[in-house]
Enzyme design. Structure first.
Site, short mmCIF file in Angstrom:
data_model
loop_
_atom_site.label_atom_id
_atom_site.label_comp_id
_atom_site.label_asym_id
_atom_site.label_seq_id
_atom_site.Cartn_x
_atom_site.Cartn_y
_atom_site.Cartn_z
N ASP A 221 7.18 2.04 8.11
CA ASP A 221 7.84 0.74 8.26
C ASP A 221 7.90 -0.02 6.93
O ASP A 221 8.17 0.57 5.89
CB ASP A 221 7.17 -0.08 9.38
CG ASP A 221 5.72 -0.43 9.08
OD1 ASP A 221 5.07 0.24 8.27
OD2 ASP A 221 5.21 -1.41 9.68
N GLY B 60 1.65 -0.56 3.97
CA GLY B 60 1.83 -1.97 3.63
C GLY B 60 1.78 -2.26 2.14
O GLY B 60 2.41 -3.20 1.66
N GLU C 287 2.46 7.26 8.13
CA GLU C 287 2.43 6.65 9.47
C GLU C 287 2.63 7.60 10.64
O GLU C 287 2.13 7.36 11.73
CB GLU C 287 3.47 5.52 9.55
CG GLU C 287 3.10 4.27 8.78
CD GLU C 287 3.37 4.36 7.28
OE1 GLU C 287 3.00 3.42 6.58
OE2 GLU C 287 3.95 5.36 6.82
N GLY D 126 -1.80 -1.72 5.78
CA GLY D 126 -2.06 -2.91 6.59
C GLY D 126 -3.37 -2.76 7.32
O GLY D 126 -3.92 -1.66 7.40
#
Length: 375
Positions: free
Chosen positions: A166, A135, A158, A87
């Site tokens: 996530d 992402g 992450e 992301g």
């Protein structure tokens, strides 16, 4: 005057049509044959997802899902280096610092997109050629088919930037065999090529240079069923011999991974690694010691809880965690150390696992009332 207006309308209509295939657009949305094709088109940014891309892809998937003339959806990246490296973390960091809404909107939009892919009724084929992280995993792993190549590099890194794996990581990671998902989540370990298939992230493995031909064949399928698509992917997969004889990189360590990462707390995992003392265990210990202690604790609990949750429940939980991270210290410090100043020496607060209280962790998982993610 009227004619001028008509001409303007024609031009606008034309612009609207070409917008989707304009090569400067960040995401290209096209229909070829019976296939809807999503092309992530930010090669300089390794096709990292930003909010505007998410906001274009989501409604398009929903439209194609309802369209009787669309039989499958294909997603790929441009530039040859990455499918999607994650992301747009920098933009989120800037927004979060000043309390901008983007730090809510981005995660909300991204997780809704992950859910749309996970629940999509049309066969969804992700060509994960090149770097596929964060992402990028979110827009591929929840779909029916994921085609890896010898260039694929998978990771959920992450914990190194004060976040947690996530985009539904709490759903797919604990469902990988044994404790390998916990290992990947806590250490951010990178897997390459065929190993991405062997661990269960990819469903097929095809030579990178064969992807254009595969895509053409997918588009040419006449009203394809999921079975027909699977057959076609299988035929490419079985013909691919690259690295076939290479052993799975984690094979010799699987027993250790399963025992060391089955502990109920991060402290216990650390203790087990120290007790084990093997070169492999010491290397993992060294890696984990660099990660955000807060992130490690959030991640272990996220996976343990996510193991028995639906994808929707996981995404709701992860949205709560994302907002807790936006309010904390480590995410901004991690992004500074890894992506901005690149000094690779983040100063985590709290600096040790012992200082991250259970009470603090519990608070991060609490419902947000009206602010909770709606799917």
């Amino acid at each position: 005057r009227l004619r001028a207006l008509n001409r303007l309308q024609v031009i606008l209509q034309h612009l609207k049509m070409s917008k989707a295939t304009d090569s400067t657009a960040e995401v290209l949305l096209e229909k070829k044959g019976g296939a809807g094709i999503i092309t992530l088109n930010r090669p300089k940014a390794l096709n990292a997802l930003n909010l505007s891309m998410i906001q274009q892809i989501y409604p398009q998937i929903k439209t194609w899902e309802q369209d009787p003339e669309t039989f499958l959806i294909i997603i790929k990246g441009t530039g040859g280096k990455a499918f999607c490296a994650g992301g747009d973390i920098r933009a989120i960091t800037e927004a979060g610092k000043v309390g901008d809404k983007l730090s809510q909107d981005f995660f909300r939009g991204e997780y809704r997109l992950n859910n749309a892919i996970g629940t999509c009724k049309k066969p969804y084929v992700a060509l994960i050629d090149g770097i596929t992280m964060g992402g990028g995993v979110g827009v591929s792993v929840h779909g029916h088919f994921r085609v890896a190549t010898e260039k694929t590099v998978f990771a959920m890194p992450e914990t190194a930037i004060g976040l947690f794996p996530d985009v539904g990581g709490g759903y797919f990671l604990p469902r990988l065999s044994g404790k390998v998902g916990y290992y990947l989540a806590l250490t951010g370990c990178r897997l390459k090529g065929r190993d991405v298939l062997r661990v269960g992230i990819a469903t097929h493995f095809v030579e990178s240079e064969k992807l254009p031909a595969l895509e053409k064949d997918l588009i040419a399928l006449k009203s394809p069923s999921k079975e027909k698509i699977a057959d076609l992917l299988n035929s490419y997969h079985t013909k691919c011999t690259i690295d076939q004889e290479k052993a799975f990189v984690l094979d010799e360590h699987m027993e250790k991974i399963n025992s060391l990462f089955s502990a109920n707390s991060v402290e216990e995992i650390v203790k087990k690694l120290k007790q084990d003392g093997s070169p492999f265990a010491m290397k993992q210990l060294e890696t984990i010691n660099k990660m955000s202690p807060t992130s490690l604790k959030l991640t272990l609990r996220q996976l343990r809880e996510g193991a028995s949750m639906s994808l929707q429940e996981v995404l709701r939980m992860e949205y709560r965690l994302s907002q807790a991270c936006m309010k904390g210290h480590d995410f901004y410090e991690g992004v500074r150390a890894v992506l901005i100043d690149k000094d690779q020496s983040p100063k985590w607060k709290p600096a040790s696992l012992e200082e991250v209280s259970d009470e603090f962790v519990d608070n991060c998982f609490k419902p947000l009332g009206n602010e909770d993610l709606k799917l």
